[in-house]
Write a protein that holds these residues in place. Structure first.
Motif, PDB file in Angstrom:
ATOM      1  N   ASP A 249       0.857  -1.174   0.000  1.00  0.00           N
ATOM      2  CA  ASP A 249       0.000   0.000   0.000  1.00  0.00           C
ATOM      3  C   ASP A 249       0.900   1.233   0.000  1.00  0.00           C
ATOM      4  OD1 ASP A 249      -1.658   2.181   0.682  1.00  0.00           O
ATOM      5  OD2 ASP A 249      -3.061   0.844   1.707  1.00  0.00           O
ATOM      6  N   LYS A 250       1.158   1.776  -1.185  1.00  0.00           N
ATOM      7  CA  LYS A 250       2.087   2.905  -1.340  1.00  0.00           C
ATOM      8  C   LYS A 250       1.603   4.144  -0.589  1.00  0.00           C
ATOM      9  CE  LYS A 250       4.801   1.050  -4.636  1.00  0.00           C
ATOM     10  NZ  LYS A 250       6.198   0.854  -4.562  1.00  0.00           N
ATOM     11  N   THR A 251       0.294   4.356  -0.525  1.00  0.00           N
ATOM     12  CA  THR A 251      -0.239   5.536   0.164  1.00  0.00           C
ATOM     13  C   THR A 251       0.046   5.466   1.657  1.00  0.00           C
ATOM     14  OG1 THR A 251      -1.980   5.767  -1.485  1.00  0.00           O
ATOM     15  CG2 THR A 251      -2.332   6.874   0.614  1.00  0.00           C
ATOM     16  N   GLN A 252      -0.274   4.324   2.284  1.00  0.00           N
ATOM     17  CA  GLN A 252      -0.017   4.190   3.717  1.00  0.00           C
ATOM     18  C   GLN A 252       1.475   4.186   4.024  1.00  0.00           C
ATOM     19  OE1 GLN A 252      -2.212   1.553   6.274  1.00  0.00           O
ATOM     20  NE2 GLN A 252      -3.869   1.395   4.769  1.00  0.00           N
ATOM     21  N   THR A 253       2.281   3.625   3.132  1.00  0.00           N
ATOM     22  CA  THR A 253       3.731   3.636   3.327  1.00  0.00           C
ATOM     23  C   THR A 253       4.246   5.070   3.353  1.00  0.00           C
ATOM     24  OG1 THR A 253       3.973   1.492   2.251  1.00  0.00           O
ATOM     25  CG2 THR A 253       5.945   2.861   2.377  1.00  0.00           C
ATOM     26  N   ALA A 254       3.811   5.883   2.398  1.00  0.00           N
ATOM     27  CA  ALA A 254       4.248   7.282   2.332  1.00  0.00           C
ATOM     28  C   ALA A 254       3.788   8.053   3.567  1.00  0.00           C
ATOM     29  CB  ALA A 254       3.715   7.932   1.057  1.00  0.00           C
ATOM     30  N   GLU A 255       2.555   7.813   4.017  1.00  0.00           N
ATOM     31  CA  GLU A 255       2.038   8.490   5.200  1.00  0.00           C
ATOM     32  C   GLU A 255       2.856   8.144   6.438  1.00  0.00           C
ATOM     33  OE1 GLU A 255      -2.086   7.358   5.373  1.00  0.00           O
ATOM     34  OE2 GLU A 255      -2.637   8.699   3.717  1.00  0.00           O
ATOM     35  N   ARG A 256       3.198   6.868   6.595  1.00  0.00           N
ATOM     36  CA  ARG A 256       4.001   6.442   7.751  1.00  0.00           C
ATOM     37  C   ARG A 256       5.399   7.035   7.708  1.00  0.00           C
ATOM     38  NH1 ARG A 256       2.805   2.341  11.010  1.00  0.00           N
ATOM     39  NH2 ARG A 256       4.940   1.566  10.986  1.00  0.00           N
ATOM     40  N   LYS A 257       6.006   7.041   6.528  1.00  0.00           N
ATOM     41  CA  LYS A 257       7.350   7.627   6.395  1.00  0.00           C
ATOM     42  C   LYS A 257       7.322   9.109   6.724  1.00  0.00           C
ATOM     43  CE  LYS A 257       9.365   4.379   3.114  1.00  0.00           C
ATOM     44  NZ  LYS A 257       9.943   4.188   1.777  1.00  0.00           N
ATOM     45  N   ASN A 258       6.289   9.805   6.258  1.00  0.00           N
ATOM     46  CA  ASN A 258       6.158  11.231   6.525  1.00  0.00           C
ATOM     47  C   ASN A 258       5.986  11.484   8.016  1.00  0.00           C
ATOM     48  OD1 ASN A 258       5.927  13.987   5.798  1.00  0.00           O
ATOM     49  ND2 ASN A 258       3.696  13.825   5.900  1.00  0.00           N
ATOM     50  N   LYS A 259       5.144  10.689   8.676  1.00  0.00           N
ATOM     51  CA  LYS A 259       4.926  10.833  10.116  1.00  0.00           C
ATOM     52  C   LYS A 259       6.221  10.608  10.886  1.00  0.00           C
ATOM     53  CE  LYS A 259       2.042   9.092  13.871  1.00  0.00           C
ATOM     54  NZ  LYS A 259       0.962   8.171  14.248  1.00  0.00           N
ATOM     55  N   ILE A 260       6.962   9.565  10.523  1.00  0.00           N
ATOM     56  CA  ILE A 260       8.231   9.267  11.202  1.00  0.00           C
ATOM     57  C   ILE A 260       9.237  10.386  10.978  1.00  0.00           C
ATOM     58  CG2 ILE A 260      10.234   7.706  11.184  1.00  0.00           C
ATOM     59  CD1 ILE A 260       8.138   5.431  10.662  1.00  0.00           C
ATOM     60  N   ASN A 261       9.327  10.881   9.746  1.00  0.00           N
ATOM     61  CA  ASN A 261      10.245  11.992   9.453  1.00  0.00           C
ATOM     62  C   ASN A 261       9.888  13.226  10.274  1.00  0.00           C
ATOM     63  OD1 ASN A 261      11.925  10.659   7.660  1.00  0.00           O
ATOM     64  ND2 ASN A 261      10.671  11.189   5.883  1.00  0.00           N
ATOM     65  N   ASN A 262       8.598  13.529  10.398  1.00  0.00           N
ATOM     66  CA  ASN A 262       8.170  14.673  11.200  1.00  0.00           C
ATOM     67  C   ASN A 262       8.539  14.494  12.665  1.00  0.00           C
ATOM     68  OD1 ASN A 262       7.128  16.039   9.003  1.00  0.00           O
ATOM     69  ND2 ASN A 262       5.046  15.271   9.310  1.00  0.00           N
ATOM     70  N   LEU A 263       8.362  13.281  13.196  1.00  0.00           N
ATOM     71  CA  LEU A 263       8.750  13.012  14.583  1.00  0.00           C
ATOM     72  C   LEU A 263      10.256  13.163  14.773  1.00  0.00           C
ATOM     73  CD1 LEU A 263       6.516   9.907  15.384  1.00  0.00           C
ATOM     74  CD2 LEU A 263       6.349  12.166  16.444  1.00  0.00           C
ATOM     75  N   MET A 264      11.020  12.631  13.839  1.00  0.00           N
ATOM     76  CA  MET A 264      12.488  12.735  13.924  1.00  0.00           C
ATOM     77  C   MET A 264      12.920  14.201  13.871  1.00  0.00           C
ATOM     78  SD  MET A 264      13.788   9.728  14.307  1.00  0.00           S
ATOM     79  CE  MET A 264      15.475   9.861  13.787  1.00  0.00           C
ATOM     80  N   ASN A 265      12.325  14.965  12.974  1.00  0.00           N
ATOM     81  CA  ASN A 265      12.667  16.379  12.849  1.00  0.00           C
ATOM     82  C   ASN A 265      12.329  17.153  14.133  1.00  0.00           C
ATOM     83  OD1 ASN A 265      13.699  16.115  10.269  1.00  0.00           O
ATOM     84  ND2 ASN A 265      11.748  16.605   9.283  1.00  0.00           N
ATOM     85  N   SER A 266      11.211  16.815  14.771  1.00  0.00           N
ATOM     86  CA  SER A 266      10.843  17.522  16.008  1.00  0.00           C
ATOM     87  C   SER A 266      11.770  17.159  17.165  1.00  0.00           C
ATOM     88  CB  SER A 266       9.388  17.218  16.373  1.00  0.00           C
ATOM     89  OG  SER A 266       9.232  15.884  16.786  1.00  0.00           O
ATOM     90  N   LEU A 267      12.342  15.959  17.133  1.00  0.00           N
ATOM     91  CA  LEU A 267      13.261  15.549  18.198  1.00  0.00           C
ATOM     92  C   LEU A 267      14.635  16.200  18.061  1.00  0.00           C
ATOM     93  CD1 LEU A 267      12.519  11.720  18.431  1.00  0.00           C
ATOM     94  CD2 LEU A 267      12.000  13.453  20.153  1.00  0.00           C
ATOM     95  N   PHE A 268      15.068  16.454  16.848  1.00  0.00           N
ATOM     96  CA  PHE A 268      16.441  16.916  16.623  1.00  0.00           C
ATOM     97  C   PHE A 268      16.510  18.350  16.140  1.00  0.00           C
ATOM     98  CE2 PHE A 268      16.659  12.259  16.132  1.00  0.00           C
ATOM     99  CZ  PHE A 268      17.530  11.996  17.185  1.00  0.00           C
TER     100      PHE A 268
END
Length: 64
Positions: free
Chosen positions: A44-63
């Motif tokens: 599911d390319k849509t859900q994969t992209a959404e999860r990657k985006n969410k993780i990237n946003n979390l990583m960016n907020s931590l660092f």
């Protein structure tokens, strides 16, 4: 890819996946799955992209 449930042994579905047999815990299959059912797997390319985006946003907020 399609998997076919060949048989159920205890809490495991033995599935034909092309030329190989795969043991799958019944707990990860849809409720009511039984012998002879065809299970379709896909990416599911849509859900994969959404999860990657969410993780990237979390990583960016931590660092920041």
């Amino acid at each position: 890819m399609n998997w076919i449930i060949d048989r159920i042994e205890n809490n495991t579905a033995v599935c034909e996946a092309g030329d190989i047999m795969v043991n799958v815990p019944l707990s990860v299959l849809p409720e009511g799955a039984s012998e002879g059912d065809v299970i379709t797997l896909f990416i599911d390319k849509t859900q994969t992209a959404e999860r990657k985006n969410k993780i990237n946003n979390l990583m960016n907020s931590l660092f920041k």
